[in-house]
Design a protein around this motif. Structure first.
Motif, short mmCIF file in Angstrom:
data_model
loop_
_atom_site.label_atom_id
_atom_site.label_comp_id
_atom_site.label_asym_id
_atom_site.label_seq_id
_atom_site.Cartn_x
_atom_site.Cartn_y
_atom_site.Cartn_z
N UNK A 1 9.30 -12.30 3.24
CA UNK A 1 8.85 -11.04 3.26
C UNK A 1 7.70 -10.85 4.54
N UNK A 2 7.65 -10.31 5.53
CA UNK A 2 6.79 -10.35 6.50
C UNK A 2 5.60 -9.46 5.94
N UNK A 3 4.25 -9.30 6.76
CA UNK A 3 3.41 -8.43 6.34
C UNK A 3 3.71 -6.97 6.37
N UNK A 4 4.49 -6.82 7.26
CA UNK A 4 4.99 -5.33 7.45
C UNK A 4 5.89 -4.72 6.49
N UNK A 5 6.91 -5.72 6.20
CA UNK A 5 7.69 -5.54 4.78
C UNK A 5 7.12 -5.43 3.43
N UNK A 6 5.99 -6.17 3.37
CA UNK A 6 5.43 -6.25 2.05
C UNK A 6 4.42 -4.89 2.04
N UNK A 7 3.96 -4.45 3.23
CA UNK A 7 3.19 -2.97 3.01
C UNK A 7 4.01 -1.97 2.73
N UNK A 8 5.43 -2.22 3.22
CA UNK A 8 6.22 -1.18 2.69
C UNK A 8 6.61 -1.21 1.43
N UNK A 9 7.02 -2.24 0.83
CA UNK A 9 7.00 -2.46 -0.52
C UNK A 9 5.91 -1.89 -1.39
N UNK A 10 4.77 -2.19 -0.93
CA UNK A 10 3.47 -1.81 -1.85
C UNK A 10 3.39 -0.28 -2.00
N UNK A 11 3.79 0.33 -0.70
CA UNK A 11 3.66 1.74 -0.57
C UNK A 11 4.68 2.49 -1.47
N UNK A 12 5.92 1.87 -1.66
CA UNK A 12 6.98 2.31 -2.05
C UNK A 12 7.27 2.18 -3.66
N UNK A 13 6.45 1.00 -4.21
CA UNK A 13 6.56 0.51 -5.46
C UNK A 13 7.55 -0.81 -5.54
N UNK A 14 7.20 -1.65 -5.95
CA UNK A 14 7.99 -2.89 -6.30
C UNK A 14 7.85 -3.36 -7.62
N UNK A 15 7.29 -2.70 -8.44
CA UNK A 15 6.99 -3.28 -9.86
C UNK A 15 8.37 -3.28 -10.63
N UNK A 16 9.16 -2.29 -10.41
CA UNK A 16 10.47 -2.15 -10.96
C UNK A 16 11.49 -3.22 -10.84
N UNK A 17 11.13 -4.13 -9.70
CA UNK A 17 12.02 -5.21 -9.24
C UNK A 17 11.36 -6.39 -9.85
N UNK A 18 10.19 -6.38 -10.53
CA UNK A 18 9.72 -7.51 -11.21
C UNK A 18 10.23 -7.63 -12.57
N UNK A 19 10.52 -9.09 -12.73
CA UNK A 19 11.33 -9.30 -14.23
C UNK A 19 10.13 -9.41 -15.05
N UNK A 20 10.41 -8.83 -16.31
CA UNK A 20 9.35 -8.59 -17.56
C UNK A 20 8.91 -9.96 -18.05
N UNK A 21 7.79 -10.26 -18.24
CA UNK A 21 7.21 -11.34 -19.01
C UNK A 21 7.18 -12.55 -17.88
N UNK A 22 7.66 -12.36 -16.63
CA UNK A 22 7.76 -13.53 -15.75
C UNK A 22 7.13 -13.32 -14.45
N UNK A 23 6.89 -14.08 -13.61
CA UNK A 23 6.30 -14.04 -12.46
C UNK A 23 7.13 -14.17 -11.35
#
Length: 148
Positions: free
Chosen positions: A79-101
């Motif tokens: 993911x590029x800088x711009x793509x990460x900014x968009x993900x941070x703004x829209x929320x990305x936490x729901x795509x995180x695996x619980x208990x794992x990095x």
């Protein structure tokens, strides 16, 4: 001076993934833009970096780190800088695996509207050899990856 309070502590399980990165040992200039880089040259460099990330065994961990640490520069986890900014703004936490990095990279790509990548199951040398045979349509062994 950098604010390091946002970074995880010195726990081996949190950082150990970096030893397996496809980018390890490569020139960092491929992943971080030089001052003043714009347009087509930046897009070419980012696409080359994303290609390295696409075959990386720890891409999900790298992307999770970049999002959690809010890495401001470079291509991380494909993911590029711009793509990460968009993900941070829209929320990305729901795509995180619980208990794992880790994160579900395909889910994040779908959220950004990025095209579904086609993954090859054959080694690159096999594909190149098949392409060179005249009069024969190459069987590329490609399997489409679906995004849900």
């Amino acid at each position: 001076m950098s604010n390091v309070t946002r970074l995880p502590g010195p726990i081996a399980e949190v950082w150990d993934w970096q030893r397996n990165g496809a980018c390890r040992g490569r020139d960092s200039a491929q992943f971080f833009h030089p001052d003043g880089e714009r347009g087509a040259s930046r897009a070419r460099r980012e696409n080359a970096a994303k290609a390295v990330c696409g075959s990386c065994p720890v891409r999900a961990e790298c992307a999770a780190h970049a999002l959690a640490a809010k890495e401001p520069y470079g291509v991380w986890g494909g993911f590029t800088e711009t793509e990460r900014i968009r993900l941070l703004a829209s929320g990305w936490e729901d795509a995180a695996e619980r208990g794992r990095y880790r994160v579900d990279v395909r889910r994040l790509e779908a959220r950004l509207g990025l095209p579904t990548r086609v993954m090859s199951t054959a080694p690159p040398g096999v594909i190149a050899a098949q392409r060179r045979r005249p009069g024969r349509r190459p069987s590329l062994g490609r399997v489409p990856v679906t995004v849900r």
